[in-house]
Write a protein that holds these residues in place. Structure first.
Motif, PDB file in Angstrom:
ATOM      1  N   GLU A   1       2.939   2.237   6.081  1.00 58.19           N
ATOM      2  CA  GLU A   1       2.785   3.514   5.665  1.00 58.19           C
ATOM      3  C   GLU A   1       1.615   3.908   4.842  1.00 58.19           C
ATOM      4  O   GLU A   1       1.450   2.914   3.695  1.00 58.19           O
ATOM      5  CB  GLU A   1       4.089   3.837   4.874  1.00 58.19           C
ATOM      6  N   ASP A   2       0.836   4.858   5.126  1.00 61.41           N
ATOM      7  CA  ASP A   2      -0.473   5.168   4.207  1.00 61.41           C
ATOM      8  C   ASP A   2      -0.140   5.911   2.915  1.00 61.41           C
ATOM      9  O   ASP A   2       1.157   6.685   2.988  1.00 61.41           O
ATOM     10  CB  ASP A   2      -1.833   5.394   5.101  1.00 61.41           C
ATOM     11  N   ILE A   3      -0.805   6.376   2.107  1.00 61.34           N
ATOM     12  CA  ILE A   3      -0.720   7.296   0.972  1.00 61.34           C
ATOM     13  C   ILE A   3      -0.537   8.457   1.323  1.00 61.34           C
ATOM     14  O   ILE A   3      -0.625   9.446   0.487  1.00 61.34           O
ATOM     15  CB  ILE A   3      -1.541   6.840  -0.319  1.00 61.34           C
ATOM     16  N   ASP A   4      -0.829   8.861   2.509  1.00 62.28           N
ATOM     17  CA  ASP A   4      -0.626  10.264   2.738  1.00 62.28           C
ATOM     18  C   ASP A   4       0.653  10.429   3.783  1.00 62.28           C
ATOM     19  O   ASP A   4       0.725  11.611   4.436  1.00 62.28           O
ATOM     20  CB  ASP A   4      -1.862  10.694   3.742  1.00 62.28           C
ATOM     21  N   GLY A   5       1.254   9.382   3.867  1.00 61.79           N
ATOM     22  CA  GLY A   5       2.780   9.526   4.414  1.00 61.79           C
ATOM     23  C   GLY A   5       2.735   9.146   5.949  1.00 61.79           C
ATOM     24  O   GLY A   5       3.554   9.436   6.718  1.00 61.79           O
ATOM     25  N   ASN A   6       1.232   8.755   6.615  1.00 64.01           N
ATOM     26  CA  ASN A   6       1.453   8.433   7.920  1.00 64.01           C
ATOM     27  C   ASN A   6       2.014   7.040   8.185  1.00 64.01           C
ATOM     28  O   ASN A   6       1.798   6.278   7.517  1.00 64.01           O
ATOM     29  CB  ASN A   6      -0.137   8.382   8.331  1.00 64.01           C
TER      30      ASN A   6
ATOM     31  N   PHE B   1      -7.695   3.937   5.885  1.00 66.40           N
ATOM     32  CA  PHE B   1      -6.759   4.466   5.073  1.00 66.40           C
ATOM     33  C   PHE B   1      -6.114   3.449   4.077  1.00 66.40           C
ATOM     34  O   PHE B   1      -6.438   2.292   4.084  1.00 66.40           O
ATOM     35  CB  PHE B   1      -5.393   5.032   6.066  1.00 66.40           C
ATOM     36  N   PHE B   2      -5.435   3.773   3.079  1.00 71.03           N
ATOM     37  CA  PHE B   2      -4.857   3.132   1.888  1.00 71.03           C
ATOM     38  C   PHE B   2      -3.394   3.011   2.188  1.00 71.03           C
ATOM     39  O   PHE B   2      -2.739   3.971   2.170  1.00 71.03           O
ATOM     40  CB  PHE B   2      -5.090   3.622   0.401  1.00 71.03           C
ATOM     41  N   VAL B   3      -2.769   1.636   2.045  1.00 82.56           N
ATOM     42  CA  VAL B   3      -1.667   1.491   2.569  1.00 82.56           C
ATOM     43  C   VAL B   3      -0.749   1.731   1.088  1.00 82.56           C
ATOM     44  O   VAL B   3      -1.085   1.576  -0.031  1.00 82.56           O
ATOM     45  CB  VAL B   3      -1.220   0.170   2.987  1.00 82.56           C
ATOM     46  N   ARG B   4       0.553   2.387   1.331  1.00 82.21           N
ATOM     47  CA  ARG B   4       1.460   2.707   0.281  1.00 82.21           C
ATOM     48  C   ARG B   4       2.528   1.343   0.324  1.00 82.21           C
ATOM     49  O   ARG B   4       3.012   0.761  -0.652  1.00 82.21           O
ATOM     50  CB  ARG B   4       2.193   4.024   0.418  1.00 82.21           C
ATOM     51  N   ARG B   5       3.064   1.097   1.319  1.00 89.52           N
ATOM     52  CA  ARG B   5       3.941   0.026   1.519  1.00 89.52           C
ATOM     53  C   ARG B   5       3.838  -0.252   2.984  1.00 89.52           C
ATOM     54  O   ARG B   5       3.657   0.162   3.840  1.00 89.52           O
ATOM     55  CB  ARG B   5       5.421   0.737   1.061  1.00 89.52           C
ATOM     56  N   ALA B   6       4.796  -1.381   3.178  1.00 91.87           N
ATOM     57  CA  ALA B   6       4.904  -2.130   4.484  1.00 91.87           C
ATOM     58  C   ALA B   6       6.349  -2.623   4.581  1.00 91.87           C
ATOM     59  O   ALA B   6       6.986  -3.091   3.590  1.00 91.87           O
ATOM     60  CB  ALA B   6       3.903  -3.119   4.827  1.00 91.87           C
ATOM     61  N   LYS B   7       6.913  -2.521   5.729  1.00 89.56           N
ATOM     62  CA  LYS B   7       8.358  -2.942   6.000  1.00 89.56           C
ATOM     63  C   LYS B   7       8.484  -3.470   7.645  1.00 89.56           C
ATOM     64  O   LYS B   7       8.355  -2.271   8.384  1.00 89.56           O
ATOM     65  CB  LYS B   7       9.237  -2.112   5.654  1.00 89.56           C
TER      66      LYS B   7
END
Ligand code: KE4
Length: 444
Positions: free
Chosen positions: A64-69, A53-59
């Protein structure tokens, strides 16, 4: 609908693309532009089959991946995220430092502050040189040991990974005592021939190597707790034995603590074990997520480095102010009382939950853990070296990986990696993970 995928059981892989379709599409594009679609091989999920998967952000403990998972992350960008992802203290420090400049190529205050912290936290390090990766750190330490001893051979252990410099991408050759063989295309046989690869925890093999060519051995390098073949622990006395035999032959003992340094305590494994290496390599935690590496040790050896001595080593971005301030801030957070005890307590909670679960299920397993580093092996063999790691049920691991991912748990996409915990992993995260593992085991 891809009925053949359904028929021959590729449903999970098929559904993977369904689970994160945007990642799946982006991966197709990435593969046209980047070899294998990734900038580092392990990210391609080849060891577990399927697509990343491709990550969108991390905290904190989550990504969270770019599909919202969303996933609880047990990798923490392979070690740097010991506070959890995107800690505000580090972000603010980097933000403030960036206003004064992104890079100088000129000595700056932060380099000295970092050097002071490293040398005060790790007593064996009298002087230290910053680099931009763990690979640079170990590559430079090997060159320094060779320059200092005027010898060419080195010893490493099967299963230990020290980055991708030529001398260290070497597997055990047929005659393990004579020479190694390239572990990658592009490594000249003559380079590999200078590297002796031995089984970890094998005193006899080490003694034989030194008896055969001890006066030619510049350095013995190891991960004191190997964590790149799962997590392997040294048998009692093995590290002390290595310290003794290297001292006897004038060989430089190098602890590669890129993974363990500043994670398993202020002085890493050498602090836990009371062993003093001649040189140590670091990375990951001391960069707070920004590119970093470091190597250091006895001043007598370090002073062989340019501009003082004949061993050349350099780096445009070495000591970069943003990486330095991120690492310094991270270390200050770890210095706060109880940080390492908390990391260990989080690890203990995970370990007791997983062990109780596997004992209840009657599934053969080994769970190795030190502090916030851990690894679950599907084998009943004691884990003492790479060969024992290979006895694990790899297919079981692969099935568990995907079943856990479906439940929002991201573990390392390879049975040859180690898990990382952070101060951001809560008790709820751990309990949720153990429950998810129980449900996943029921499905595979
Ligand atoms: P880097 O060059 O990747 O910063 O560090 C190399 C290195 C050196 N020594 C040890 C003990 C290491 O674990 C590493 C790198 N660790 C891997 C994780 N197993 C990095 C992940 C990757 O290759 O993408």
């Amino acid at each position: 609908m891809n009925f053949s995928a359904l028929r021959n059981g590729e449903m999970r892989q098929y559904s993977r693309a369904m689970r994160y379709p945007t990642s799946s599409k982006l991966f197709q594009t990435a593969k046209q532009l980047i070899p294998g679609g990734v900038n580092s091989p392990v990210r391609a999920f080849r060891n577990v089959g399927g697509e990343p998967f491709f990550v969108r952000r991390a905290k904190g403990s989550r990504i969270e991946d770019i599909d919202g998972n969303s996933y609880i992350d047990y990798i923490g960008t392979w070690g740097p995220a010991i506070l959890g992802h995107a800690p505000m203290s580090v972000i603010n420090a980097v933000h403030e430092a960036a206003k004064n400049g992104l890079s100088f190529g000129i000595p700056n205050v932060l380099e000295v502050e970092m050097a002071q912290m490293i040398t005060s936290w790790v007593p064996s390090v009298e002087k230290v040189r910053m680099t931009n990766s763990g690979t640079e750190a170990t590559m430079s330490a090997i060159r320094l040991a060779r320059g200092y001893t005027k010898r060419d051979k080195i010893i490493k252990f099967d299963g230990c990974y020290h980055g991708h410099s030529d001398s260290l991408l070497v597997a055990a050759g047929s005659g393990a005592l004579t020479h190694g063989e390239p572990d990658s295309a592009g490594v000249p046989a003559v380079f590999a021939a200078q590297t002796i690869v031995l089984p970890f925890n094998d005193r006899e093999a080490v003694s034989q190597a030194f008896a055969t060519c001890g006066d030619e051995i510049a350095a013995l390098i190891l991960e004191p707790y190997p964590a790149n073949a799962g997590l392997i622990l040294p048998q009692p006395g093995f590290l002390a034995f290595l310290r003794e035999i290297t001292a006897q032959y004038g060989t430089v003992l190098i602890f590669d603590e890129v993974m363990t340094g500043f994670r398993l305590g202020k002085a890493g494994v050498q602090g836990l074990e009371g062993i003093t290496p001649d040189l140590s390599c670091f990375g990951k935690v001391i960069g707070g997520g920004l590119p970093v590496g470091a190597f250091g040790g006895k001043a007598e050896i370090m002073d062989y480095l340019a501009p003082l001595g004949p061993v050349y080593q350099a780096g445009t971005l070495s000591g970069n102010p943003l990486a330095m301030v991120a690492g310094i801030t991270q270390l200050h957070e770890l210095e706060k009382s109880g940080a390492y005890e908390t990391l260990d307590a989080i690890g203990a909670r995970l370990q007791s939950g997983v062990e109780a679960l596997f004992l209840k299920k009657g599934i053969p397993f080994r769970f190795n853990r030190v502090g916030s580093l851990f690894c679950l092996f599907f084998t009943d063999q004691e884990i003492i070296n790479l060969e024992s790691v290979k006895t694990q049920d790899m297919e079981m691991f692969r099935k568990l990986f995907w079943a856990l991912l479906d439940k929002g748990i991201y573990i390392a996409p390879s049975p040859y990696e180690t898990g990382f915990l952070s101060l951001a992993h809560s008790n709820d995260d751990i309990d949720f993970t153990v429950d998810a593992m129980e449900s996943a085991l029921g499905e595979i």
